[in-house]
Design a protein around this motif. Sequence first.
Motif, mmCIF file in Angstrom:
data_model
loop_
_atom_site.group_PDB
_atom_site.id
_atom_site.type_symbol
_atom_site.label_atom_id
_atom_site.label_comp_id
_atom_site.label_asym_id
_atom_site.label_seq_id
_atom_site.Cartn_x
_atom_site.Cartn_y
_atom_site.Cartn_z
ATOM 1 N N SER A 1 0.833 -1.198 0.000
ATOM 2 C CA SER A 1 0.000 0.000 0.000
ATOM 3 C C SER A 1 0.866 1.246 0.000
ATOM 4 O O SER A 1 1.949 1.253 0.581
ATOM 5 C CB SER A 1 -0.918 0.029 1.223
ATOM 6 O OG SER A 1 -1.781 1.155 1.132
ATOM 7 N N TRP B 1 5.395 10.307 1.975
ATOM 8 C CA TRP B 1 4.660 9.308 1.181
ATOM 9 C C TRP B 1 5.575 8.116 0.955
ATOM 10 O O TRP B 1 6.669 8.265 0.420
ATOM 11 C CB TRP B 1 4.257 9.911 -0.172
ATOM 12 C CG TRP B 1 3.222 10.994 -0.038
ATOM 13 C CD1 TRP B 1 3.431 12.279 0.399
ATOM 14 C CD2 TRP B 1 1.823 10.877 -0.306
ATOM 15 N NE1 TRP B 1 2.245 12.966 0.409
ATOM 16 C CE2 TRP B 1 1.241 12.137 -0.029
ATOM 17 C CE3 TRP B 1 1.010 9.834 -0.762
ATOM 18 C CZ2 TRP B 1 -0.127 12.373 -0.182
ATOM 19 C CZ3 TRP B 1 -0.346 10.073 -0.932
ATOM 20 C CH2 TRP B 1 -0.897 11.326 -0.641
ATOM 21 N N LYS C 1 -3.573 4.929 5.011
ATOM 22 C CA LYS C 1 -3.312 3.844 4.064
ATOM 23 C C LYS C 1 -4.124 4.074 2.798
ATOM 24 O O LYS C 1 -5.336 4.265 2.875
ATOM 25 C CB LYS C 1 -3.693 2.518 4.724
ATOM 26 C CG LYS C 1 -3.293 1.298 3.926
ATOM 27 C CD LYS C 1 -3.457 0.018 4.716
ATOM 28 C CE LYS C 1 -4.917 -0.349 4.862
ATOM 29 N NZ LYS C 1 -5.100 -1.758 5.259
ATOM 30 N N LEU C 2 -3.473 4.056 1.649
ATOM 31 C CA LEU C 2 -4.144 4.326 0.371
ATOM 32 C C LEU C 2 -3.882 3.164 -0.590
ATOM 33 O O LEU C 2 -3.088 3.281 -1.533
ATOM 34 C CB LEU C 2 -3.615 5.645 -0.206
ATOM 35 C CG LEU C 2 -3.814 6.875 0.698
ATOM 36 C CD1 LEU C 2 -2.891 8.017 0.296
ATOM 37 C CD2 LEU C 2 -5.261 7.334 0.692
ATOM 38 N N ARG D 1 -6.824 4.531 -6.320
ATOM 39 C CA ARG D 1 -6.604 4.111 -4.936
ATOM 40 C C ARG D 1 -7.812 4.453 -4.077
ATOM 41 O O ARG D 1 -8.604 5.335 -4.434
ATOM 42 C CB ARG D 1 -5.380 4.824 -4.336
ATOM 43 C CG ARG D 1 -4.084 4.497 -5.046
ATOM 44 C CD ARG D 1 -2.897 5.130 -4.334
ATOM 45 N NE ARG D 1 -1.664 4.788 -5.019
ATOM 46 C CZ ARG D 1 -0.998 3.643 -4.840
ATOM 47 N NH1 ARG D 1 -1.461 2.737 -3.994
ATOM 48 N NH2 ARG D 1 0.097 3.404 -5.518
ATOM 49 N N ARG E 1 -10.083 6.135 -1.292
ATOM 50 C CA ARG E 1 -10.123 7.458 -0.664
ATOM 51 C C ARG E 1 -10.088 7.291 0.851
ATOM 52 O O ARG E 1 -10.440 6.233 1.370
ATOM 53 C CB ARG E 1 -11.428 8.184 -1.000
ATOM 54 C CG ARG E 1 -11.640 8.506 -2.455
ATOM 55 C CD ARG E 1 -12.942 9.313 -2.579
ATOM 56 N NE ARG E 1 -13.305 9.548 -3.964
ATOM 57 C CZ ARG E 1 -13.969 8.675 -4.719
ATOM 58 N NH1 ARG E 1 -14.344 7.513 -4.216
ATOM 59 N NH2 ARG E 1 -14.263 8.958 -5.978
ATOM 60 N N ARG E 2 -9.673 8.346 1.561
ATOM 61 C CA ARG E 2 -9.720 8.336 3.026
ATOM 62 C C ARG E 2 -10.360 9.616 3.513
ATOM 63 O O ARG E 2 -9.672 10.542 3.938
ATOM 64 C CB ARG E 2 -8.304 8.196 3.620
ATOM 65 C CG ARG E 2 -7.704 6.806 3.482
ATOM 66 C CD ARG E 2 -8.317 5.813 4.450
ATOM 67 N NE ARG E 2 -7.809 4.461 4.201
ATOM 68 C CZ ARG E 2 -8.494 3.493 3.602
ATOM 69 N NH1 ARG E 2 -9.727 3.717 3.196
ATOM 70 N NH2 ARG E 2 -7.960 2.305 3.423
ATOM 71 N N TRP F 1 -8.483 12.788 2.975
ATOM 72 C CA TRP F 1 -7.963 12.602 1.617
ATOM 73 C C TRP F 1 -9.076 12.094 0.728
ATOM 74 O O TRP F 1 -9.453 10.930 0.783
ATOM 75 C CB TRP F 1 -6.790 11.608 1.660
ATOM 76 C CG TRP F 1 -5.976 11.594 0.403
ATOM 77 C CD1 TRP F 1 -5.936 10.585 -0.522
ATOM 78 C CD2 TRP F 1 -5.093 12.610 -0.061
ATOM 79 N NE1 TRP F 1 -5.078 10.929 -1.532
ATOM 80 C CE2 TRP F 1 -4.542 12.162 -1.277
ATOM 81 C CE3 TRP F 1 -4.705 13.861 0.415
ATOM 82 C CZ2 TRP F 1 -3.626 12.920 -2.002
ATOM 83 C CZ3 TRP F 1 -3.796 14.608 -0.306
ATOM 84 C CH2 TRP F 1 -3.259 14.128 -1.505
ATOM 85 N N ASN G 1 -8.910 9.909 -5.491
ATOM 86 C CA ASN G 1 -8.884 8.476 -5.797
ATOM 87 C C ASN G 1 -8.117 8.122 -7.070
ATOM 88 O O ASN G 1 -7.741 6.978 -7.263
ATOM 89 C CB ASN G 1 -10.317 7.924 -5.904
ATOM 90 C CG ASN G 1 -11.122 8.594 -7.003
ATOM 91 O OD1 ASN G 1 -10.873 9.752 -7.347
ATOM 92 N ND2 ASN G 1 -12.088 7.887 -7.536
ATOM 93 N N TYR H 1 -4.736 8.705 -9.428
ATOM 94 C CA TYR H 1 -3.375 9.213 -9.293
ATOM 95 C C TYR H 1 -2.631 9.055 -10.609
ATOM 96 O O TYR H 1 -2.788 8.040 -11.291
ATOM 97 C CB TYR H 1 -2.583 8.363 -8.273
ATOM 98 C CG TYR H 1 -3.035 8.450 -6.839
ATOM 99 C CD1 TYR H 1 -4.313 8.071 -6.459
ATOM 100 C CD2 TYR H 1 -2.145 8.875 -5.855
ATOM 101 C CE1 TYR H 1 -4.706 8.133 -5.136
ATOM 102 C CE2 TYR H 1 -2.525 8.930 -4.516
ATOM 103 C CZ TYR H 1 -3.805 8.567 -4.165
ATOM 104 O OH TYR H 1 -4.194 8.631 -2.858
#
Lengths: 149, 173
Positions: free
Chosen positions: A69, A106, A134-135, B106, B108-109, B113, B116, B118
Amino acid sequence: MTLLTPIEKTLINGWQNGFPLTSNPYAQIADEMNVSEQTVLDILVSLKQRGILTRVGAVVRPNTIGASSLVAMAIEPDRLEEVADYICSIPQVNHNYERENKLNLWFVVTASSKSEVDEILHKIENHTGLKTIKLPLEKAFHIDLGFNI
Amino acid sequence: MNMHIKVTTDDKDRALLAAIQDGLPLCERPFAEIGKVTNMSEEQVIARIEHMRQQGIISRFGLVLQHRPLGYRANAMVVWNVPDQEVDEAAKIITAHDFVTLCYCRARRAPVWQFNLYCMIHGQQRSIVEQQIETIKSAGLAPYPSKTLFSLRRFKQTGARFSTTPENERRLG
């Protein structure tokens, strides 16, 4: 910026992908470039010494083996180096960059399983007292196939 | 490209990836050398790497370079918040530009953040990379909220690590 000779450029542009999987791969590359095998080996050693070549090897597609991740953290500037050094010391961390954002660190964690990734993030949070975000990858549209110089 | 690729690997494949993670030896018979440390024949080493390449586990095999010593210091991560049902179309627009190195979706948070989608652009000059980002926006990404995060310091960059400790091998199996 490091200057490259024409022959170094040919090697770099020609062999970031499709490396010969044969007994004598460097000899095969040498044949195609019309130089000696020793020349190819010498260039690779030189590129490595100059920090241009990381390795001759495999780039593994994310999440095909094990789990990984991207992770972001927001760190006060006066703690950034200390935290970054600690994170670099973790063997499962394989990229670690400062970026221009409030989330300023990052990095990528690659481990044998999702639970091991989570364990590592938990360890980082305990050690630093800071949150990790975590992404994880959901879909890859375009992957690294090398670049032309 | 879909990440959900069916893969068949075993402990030997993982041992092999661990043995080559710092690079193939620079010698006449590099695969034979790798065979010595992994207890395989040269032919087996080559066959397994070929198999992993065909399966897409290995996305490429060859020279792995550092961008920075070659003058590629303007390294931008551009992120967008694109509705889930529009992500594939937006990614198609992004990857149509040959200066884009990587493009990923990816999780999202929220609320920290909300992005999504990138992409990475590695360039020699910040001003040129900024123009390239504008080009992507003009091509159809302009309606979506975005941020550009140039990299400042590189603390670490290595390939993914594959452990060979017995404990990890058990967990992997």
